[in-house]
Design an enzyme around this catalytic site. Structure first.
Site, PDB file in Angstrom:
ATOM      1  CB  SER A   1     -22.676  25.974   0.878  1.00 20.04           C
ATOM      2  OG  SER A   1     -23.310  25.727  -0.349  1.00 20.04           O
TER       3      SER A   1
ATOM      4  CE  LYS B   1     -26.247  26.029  -2.725  1.00 19.80           C
ATOM      5  NZ  LYS B   1     -26.597  26.808  -1.528  1.00 19.80           N
TER       6      LYS B   1
ATOM      7  CG  ASP C   1     -11.961  38.350   2.545  1.00 15.76           C
ATOM      8  OD1 ASP C   1     -11.125  37.873   1.754  1.00 15.76           O
ATOM      9  OD2 ASP C   1     -13.100  38.719   2.196  1.00 15.76           O
TER      10      ASP C   1
END
Length: 446
Positions: free
Chosen positions: A320, A345, A331
């Site tokens: 989460s 999730k 990234d």
């Protein structure tokens, strides 16, 4: 698994505005609606829950599949005169959606989950639960550090087969979690099946577990001084605690940072975004997707709290909000990830207080990493997979993965220092050659 609340921090993220709009719309519909017949308080609770889901649920196409309006009618056809009868009707109404995270929270469960999001203590065995994508099996995302479950060696990915003889799949996530909580000193019998292992029964004694979500210390070797920052959940006070921890480590002149997100099952989205602000400057943190399939990127602030070299540890218990942070760091090439694949999730829930003190968690958005990766049911692959078996004591003296992260961080610092020396030498050489050229040019001038 605690629902991921969109935002509560001071900075107004687009996700907060989105959530407030959904909530305002839902409440507005409640106020404007005039029922065709008088409903008692218990029946009003069912209608209230139906409308909140109807106005905010991420996938409205699912409503046609499950005959959503008919489900409300069927619920109201039953005798509903008490809160318990209303709860049962709401749970039966939500079941066809097949979303374990859109669920009713009875008053005690609602109080417990709010306490956890505030970062206080809880009484129980310390299991953070989620639903396995392929079969809906309730599994352990992570044991809370210092809990009875952690002391018993329960690991991430373990399937929970029964709680005091009752099936977690039949109970649902929240009812299962509720049965694991209870009075300090009381016991609960759980049947577990570890990954690639045989099932076993354990008797666990409930006790008060100090959540203490932020832990930090200095790591010293013969050559370098590193900082270690472990975040076990994203509760309300975490951003401020992280700020204080980073300031303290900076004063100790650390050369690099090991961020540990292992067994962090998430919590408040706002806390995860605020912690991402501490490491990223003007970079995208996450992209949210709402029920209209509109994607909106949420950027980090310009000012950072720590901009030095870092590495991040993740595992199957990283879920989460902690996956949002890990994905943003990866990234944006801010930090390499070490460990094992995260839980997966990628859904966000709002948590709404109902009129009788119970609560309703509704999945209202999904998220993707800045590069567009959908984490739901897939997780994040780390840059480097660390060798199993996974350490059972994250942050402890025998934590091999932490030792690997230290070695990796020290090697990176050495590489950076060597590159800086080479750059300095090249600049000095260029400067010397430039002086020599100008000197020769002056000699050649008439």
């Amino acid at each position: 698994m605690k629902p991921m609340l969109p935002t509560t921090n001071s900075r107004s993220h687009p996700l907060r505005r989105l959530w407030l709009a959904w909530l305002s719309l839902g409440l507005g519909m409640l106020l404007m609606a005039t029922p065709a017949m008088a409903l008692n308080d218990a029946q009003q609770l069912v209608v209230e829950s139906w409308r909140l889901v109807n106005q905010g649920y991420l996938d409205p196409a699912k409503f046609d599949q499950v005959h959503w309006r008919r489900l409300r009618e069927q619920a109201l056809e039953k005798t509903i005169n008490s809160s318990n009868e209303a709860y049962e009707a709401i749970e039966a109404m939500l079941l066809p959606l097949e979303d374990p995270y859109t669920r009713l929270l009875r008053p005690d469960d609602y109080t417990a989950i709010k306490a956890a999001n505030l970062g206080s203590e809880i009484n129980g065995v310390g299991l953070q639960l989620g639903a396995r994508a392929e079969d809906g099996q309730v599994v352990v995302i992570a044991p809370l550090e210092g809990s009875p479950a952690a002391d018993a060696g329960v690991t991430s990915g373990t399937a929970l087969l029964s709680v005091d003889g009752q099936s977690p799949q039949a109970l649902g996530l929240e009812a299962t979690a509720a049965r694991l909580r209870g009075e300090v000193g009381s016991q609960v019998v759980v049947k577990l099946q570890p990954p690639n292992g045989s099932s076993e029964e354990l008797t666990l004694e409930r006790r008060s577990v100090d959540l203490r979500p932020v832990r930090t210390r200095r790591l010293r070797s013969a050559k370098h001084t590193l900082g270690y920052l472990r975040i076990t959940q994203f509760s309300e006070g975490v951003p401020e605690q992280v700020k204080e921890a980073l300031q303290e480590l900076s004063e100790k002149e650390i050369e690099g940072l090991v961020l540990d997100l292992r067994n962090n099952s998430g919590g408040l989205v706002s806390s995860g975004l605020a912690v991402a602000d501490a490491f990223l400057s003007g970079s995208p943190i996450v992209e949210t997707r709402n029920r209209e399939r509109i994607n909106e990127a949420i950027p980090s602030a310009i000012e950072t709290l720590y901009d030095g070299p870092m590495v991040t540890l993740v595992n199957g218990g990283t879920a989460s909000a902690s996956e949002i942070l890990a994905g943003a760091l990866q990234d944006n090439s801010r930090s390499q990830l070490l460990g094992s694949r995260t839980f997966g999730k990628g859904l966000i829930q709002t948590l709404t207080n109902l009129s009788d003190g119970s609560g309703l968690a509704v999945t209202v958005a999904g998220y993707m990493t800045p590069s567009g990766r959908d984490i739901q049911n897939q997780g994040i692959e780390p840059d480097r997979i660390l060798d199993p078996p996974e350490p059972l004591n994250p942050g402890g003296e025998e934590d091999r993965w932490l030792h690997d992260a230290e070695l990796w961080m020290e090697a990176q610092i050495d590489r950076d220092q060597d590159a800086q020396i080479e750059t300095t030498e090249d600049l000095q050489l260029d400067s010397a050659e430039d002086v020599e050229f100008k000197t020769q040019q002056n000699r050649d001038d008439p």
